[in-house]
Scaffold this motif. Structure first.
Motif, PDB file in Angstrom:
ATOM      1  N   ARG A   1      10.564  -6.047   4.888  1.00 18.38           N
ATOM      2  CA  ARG A   1      11.834  -6.925   4.545  1.00 18.38           C
ATOM      3  C   ARG A   1      13.191  -6.264   4.321  1.00 18.38           C
ATOM      4  N   GLU A   2      13.081  -4.729   3.984  1.00 17.34           N
ATOM      5  CA  GLU A   2      14.351  -4.194   4.019  1.00 17.34           C
ATOM      6  C   GLU A   2      13.988  -2.828   4.362  1.00 17.34           C
ATOM      7  N   GLN A   3      14.536  -2.637   5.349  1.00 15.24           N
ATOM      8  CA  GLN A   3      14.430  -1.323   6.213  1.00 15.24           C
ATOM      9  C   GLN A   3      15.165  -0.120   5.095  1.00 15.24           C
ATOM     10  N   GLY A   4      14.424   1.087   5.027  1.00  9.23           N
ATOM     11  CA  GLY A   4      15.052   2.145   4.278  1.00  9.23           C
ATOM     12  C   GLY A   4      14.524   1.771   2.941  1.00  9.23           C
ATOM     13  N   ASN A   5      13.646   1.112   2.543  1.00  7.95           N
ATOM     14  CA  ASN A   5      13.105   0.911   1.142  1.00  7.95           C
ATOM     15  C   ASN A   5      12.552   1.988   0.657  1.00  7.95           C
ATOM     16  N   GLN A   6      13.207   3.079  -0.071  1.00  7.64           N
ATOM     17  CA  GLN A   6      12.802   4.246  -0.535  1.00  7.64           C
ATOM     18  C   GLN A   6      11.761   4.063  -1.578  1.00  7.64           C
ATOM     19  N   ALA A   7      11.876   3.242  -2.421  1.00  5.92           N
ATOM     20  CA  ALA A   7      10.804   2.934  -3.214  1.00  5.92           C
ATOM     21  C   ALA A   7       9.334   2.602  -2.591  1.00  5.92           C
ATOM     22  N   LEU A   8       9.359   1.656  -1.798  1.00  3.92           N
ATOM     23  CA  LEU A   8       8.158   1.407  -0.978  1.00  3.92           C
ATOM     24  C   LEU A   8       7.749   2.600  -0.229  1.00  3.92           C
ATOM     25  N   GLU A   9       8.444   3.394   0.332  1.00  2.02           N
ATOM     26  CA  GLU A   9       8.132   4.452   1.066  1.00  2.02           C
ATOM     27  C   GLU A   9       7.511   5.435   0.171  1.00  2.02           C
ATOM     28  N   ASP A  10       8.094   5.758  -1.038  1.00  2.02           N
ATOM     29  CA  ASP A  10       7.413   6.777  -1.935  1.00  2.02           C
ATOM     30  C   ASP A  10       6.096   6.261  -2.452  1.00  2.02           C
ATOM     31  N   ASP A  11       6.021   4.845  -2.865  1.00  3.52           N
ATOM     32  CA  ASP A  11       4.870   4.319  -3.652  1.00  3.52           C
ATOM     33  C   ASP A  11       3.567   4.481  -2.397  1.00  3.52           C
ATOM     34  N   TYR A  12       3.945   4.161  -1.090  1.00  2.00           N
ATOM     35  CA  TYR A  12       3.046   4.114  -0.062  1.00  2.00           C
ATOM     36  C   TYR A  12       2.318   5.467   0.127  1.00  2.00           C
ATOM     37  N   VAL A  13       3.268   6.491   0.030  1.00  4.10           N
ATOM     38  CA  VAL A  13       3.101   7.850   0.414  1.00  4.10           C
ATOM     39  C   VAL A  13       1.954   8.250  -0.655  1.00  4.10           C
TER      40      VAL A  13
ATOM     41  N   GLY B   1      -5.148   4.186   4.679  1.00  6.30           N
ATOM     42  CA  GLY B   1      -4.199   3.499   4.622  1.00  6.30           C
ATOM     43  C   GLY B   1      -4.295   2.030   4.778  1.00  6.30           C
ATOM     44  N   ALA B   2      -3.628   1.004   4.595  1.00  6.54           N
ATOM     45  CA  ALA B   2      -4.020  -0.401   4.341  1.00  6.54           C
ATOM     46  C   ALA B   2      -4.673  -0.970   5.801  1.00  6.54           C
ATOM     47  N   GLY B   3      -5.784  -1.607   5.773  1.00  8.20           N
ATOM     48  CA  GLY B   3      -6.723  -2.066   6.698  1.00  8.20           C
ATOM     49  C   GLY B   3      -7.261  -0.666   7.665  1.00  8.20           C
TER      50      GLY B   3
ATOM     51  N   GLN C   1      -4.218  -6.010   3.019  1.00 11.32           N
ATOM     52  CA  GLN C   1      -2.841  -6.265   2.750  1.00 11.32           C
ATOM     53  C   GLN C   1      -2.400  -5.180   1.977  1.00 11.32           C
ATOM     54  N   PRO C   2      -1.157  -4.724   2.536  1.00  8.24           N
ATOM     55  CA  PRO C   2      -0.385  -3.614   1.859  1.00  8.24           C
ATOM     56  C   PRO C   2      -0.183  -3.978   0.208  1.00  8.24           C
ATOM     57  N   LYS C   3       0.087  -4.894   0.006  1.00  4.24           N
ATOM     58  CA  LYS C   3       0.516  -5.289  -1.434  1.00  4.24           C
ATOM     59  C   LYS C   3      -0.889  -5.091  -2.408  1.00  4.24           C
ATOM     60  N   GLU C   4      -2.076  -5.583  -1.950  1.00  2.00           N
ATOM     61  CA  GLU C   4      -3.337  -5.295  -2.601  1.00  2.00           C
ATOM     62  C   GLU C   4      -3.642  -3.960  -2.598  1.00  2.00           C
ATOM     63  N   TYR C   5      -3.464  -3.072  -1.329  1.00  2.00           N
ATOM     64  CA  TYR C   5      -3.729  -1.896  -1.258  1.00  2.00           C
ATOM     65  C   TYR C   5      -2.986  -0.910  -2.161  1.00  2.00           C
ATOM     66  N   LEU C   6      -1.750  -1.224  -2.301  1.00  5.81           N
ATOM     67  CA  LEU C   6      -0.837  -0.536  -3.210  1.00  5.81           C
ATOM     68  C   LEU C   6      -1.255  -0.609  -4.609  1.00  5.81           C
ATOM     69  N   SER C   7      -1.470  -2.064  -5.109  1.00  9.51           N
ATOM     70  CA  SER C   7      -1.643  -2.202  -6.438  1.00  9.51           C
ATOM     71  C   SER C   7      -3.159  -1.716  -7.033  1.00  9.51           C
ATOM     72  N   ARG C   8      -4.119  -1.653  -5.797  1.00 15.10           N
ATOM     73  CA  ARG C   8      -5.480  -1.104  -6.220  1.00 15.10           C
ATOM     74  C   ARG C   8      -5.029   0.691  -6.392  1.00 15.10           C
ATOM     75  N   ALA C   9      -4.446   1.137  -5.328  1.00 17.51           N
ATOM     76  CA  ALA C   9      -4.207   2.529  -5.434  1.00 17.51           C
ATOM     77  C   ALA C   9      -3.588   2.849  -6.826  1.00 17.51           C
ATOM     78  N   HIS C  10      -2.522   2.099  -7.308  1.00 18.76           N
ATOM     79  CA  HIS C  10      -2.175   2.336  -8.510  1.00 18.76           C
ATOM     80  C   HIS C  10      -2.740   2.127  -9.665  1.00 18.76           C
ATOM     81  N   ALA C  11      -3.912   1.454  -9.707  1.00 20.70           N
ATOM     82  CA  ALA C  11      -4.728   1.093 -10.533  1.00 20.70           C
ATOM     83  C   ALA C  11      -6.199   1.948 -10.840  1.00 20.70           C
TER      84      ALA C  11
END
Length: 397
Positions: free
Chosen positions: A39-51, A274-276, A295-305
């Motif tokens: 949705r937003e190219q160059g989203n630093q927060a998303l990139e950092d979270d996913y890494v 990574g997701a999937g 789903q990236p959102k679920e993958y990220l939330s599970r990793a965070h938890a």
């Protein structure tokens, strides 16, 4: 019926790492990969979270691959080149800290022309990427538009130009049998790719996959006979430019075959994070397949938890081992050494002897005690060849 002993592996196969980055600029109408429009190219927060999630994923997987060395690393997607060189550098540093990596390991990054910037790709090289795979698909402007690509023909050429300044090992992905594509246009694409002098070209037949826009609203495609003619022209043109047709869709200069993909095709092991992402991991007495949450959102939330990132896990049956080995290895034009079947499946070659004899009688492969390889007919009718090895066709199954 006696219970057969579980086959034991004398040694585990080579291990690769696949890293899935699921975002892209735009979802293509033919694509059925696990990719999502960013949705937003160059989203630093998303990139950092996913890494961070990827590193956690790898740390959690370590007990399954403890002490094993990585022979190849592949960043796939999506469009991994949407991520900054700094993110890739952070990931590669973490990977090297957690796992031994072969000194001359092949490390590939998938990239799309719409994301090319000269400095960014110089920085990828510094980070440790030593092979680039560029999703060109076509050098024809009209066909790129029909495929829903975000780049045009000029950007495709510019991407290759930037890549060749920084990398000496480059793959170009092409597609053929495109909407309203002529024989001459298919030939022009492969001629252009080969003339650029890259080390590797992949040419894929466009297929209408379920859950894609093209499947719901099918465009007018070349018929089977036209597509077969395109395939022949692609093979002939690549050969004329000294590319070896070593796998169904892959052409390489001498010594530049994709080592990562060869490990898949020869039934090696791979950990997917990574997701999937999918994994295939061998243990002393079993082979396990896994899939991460998609789903990236679920993958990220599970990793965070700190929850498990593995959505499904299954152990291959004895019958599955033989079929899956053949399904991969028979894609290779030169086939495989007979001893490799036992090394990678734990089974004697006698487990598929009946199917081998049937395939040979039908002119689809040749085999002896040293080597098994598909014939020209077998390569052309690969699905017919593979069907012979389906588990339901195994009389011992």
């Amino acid at each position: 019926m006696p219970v057969l002993p579980v086959p034991q592996f004398k040694a585990l196969p080579p291990l690769s790492l696949y890293v899935h980055i699921p975002w892209c600029l735009k979802k293509c109408p033919y694509c059925d990969f696990n990719s999502h429009e960013i949705r937003e190219q160059g989203n630093q927060a998303l990139e950092d979270d996913y890494v961070k999630a990827l590193i956690k994923d790898l740390e959690t997987a370590l007990p399954d691959i403890w002490g094993r060395r990585l022979s190849t690393i592949f960043f796939g997607g999506g469009t991994p080149s949407l991520f900054s060189a700094n993110a890739i550098d952070t990931l590669l540093t973490a990977i090297r800290m957690l796992l031994p990596v072969e000194h001359f390991a092949e490390i590939t990054l998938e990239a799309n022309p719409g994301t090319f910037e000269a400095q960014k790709f110089a920085d990828y090289r510094k980070a440790g990427i030593n092979r680039l795979s560029i999703g060109i698909q076509s050098f024809n402007r009209q066909h790129l538009q029909a495929l829903g690509r975000v780049h045009d023909d000029q950007e495709a050429h510019r991407a290759v130009e930037i890549a060749m300044k920084n990398f000496d090992n480059i793959n170009l992905d092409l597609m053929y049998a495109l909407p309203r594509q002529s024989l001459q246009e298919a030939q022009q694409d492969i001629e252009t790719a080969c003339a650029l002098g890259v080390t590797h070209v992949s040419a894929y037949h466009l297929t209408l996959e379920p859950n894609t826009l093209f499947h719901r609203y099918p465009p007018k495609l070349p018929d089977d006979e036209q597509a077969a003619q395109m395939q022949e022209i692609i093979e002939l043109t690549a050969a004329n430019h000294h590319y070896r047709h070593y796998e169904t869709s892959a052409f390489a200069q001498t010594g530049k075959e994709s080592r990562h993909n060869l490990n898949y095709w020869l039934f090696g092991d791979y950990l997917g994070i990574g997701a999937g992402a999918h994994s295939k991991i061998s243990f002393a007495d079993k082979i396990v397949r896994q899939m991460r949450y998609k789903q990236p959102k679920e993958y990220l939330s599970r990793a965070h938890a700190g929850d498990s990132l593995i959505q499904t896990q299954q152990q291959l049956t004895i019958d599955d081992r033989g079929f899956e080995f053949m399904m991969n290895a028979l894609r290779l034009s030169s086939g495989f050494d007979t001893v490799l079947f036992r090394e990678r499946t734990g089974l004697p070659i006698a487990a598929v002897q009946t199917q081998l004899e049937e395939a040979e009688q039908r002119g689809l492969l040749v085999h002896d005690h040293l080597r098994i390889k598909p014939t020209v007919l077998g390569r052309r009718f690969l699905n017919d060849l593979l069907q012979i090895f389906l588990p339901e066709n195994n009389p011992a199954g």
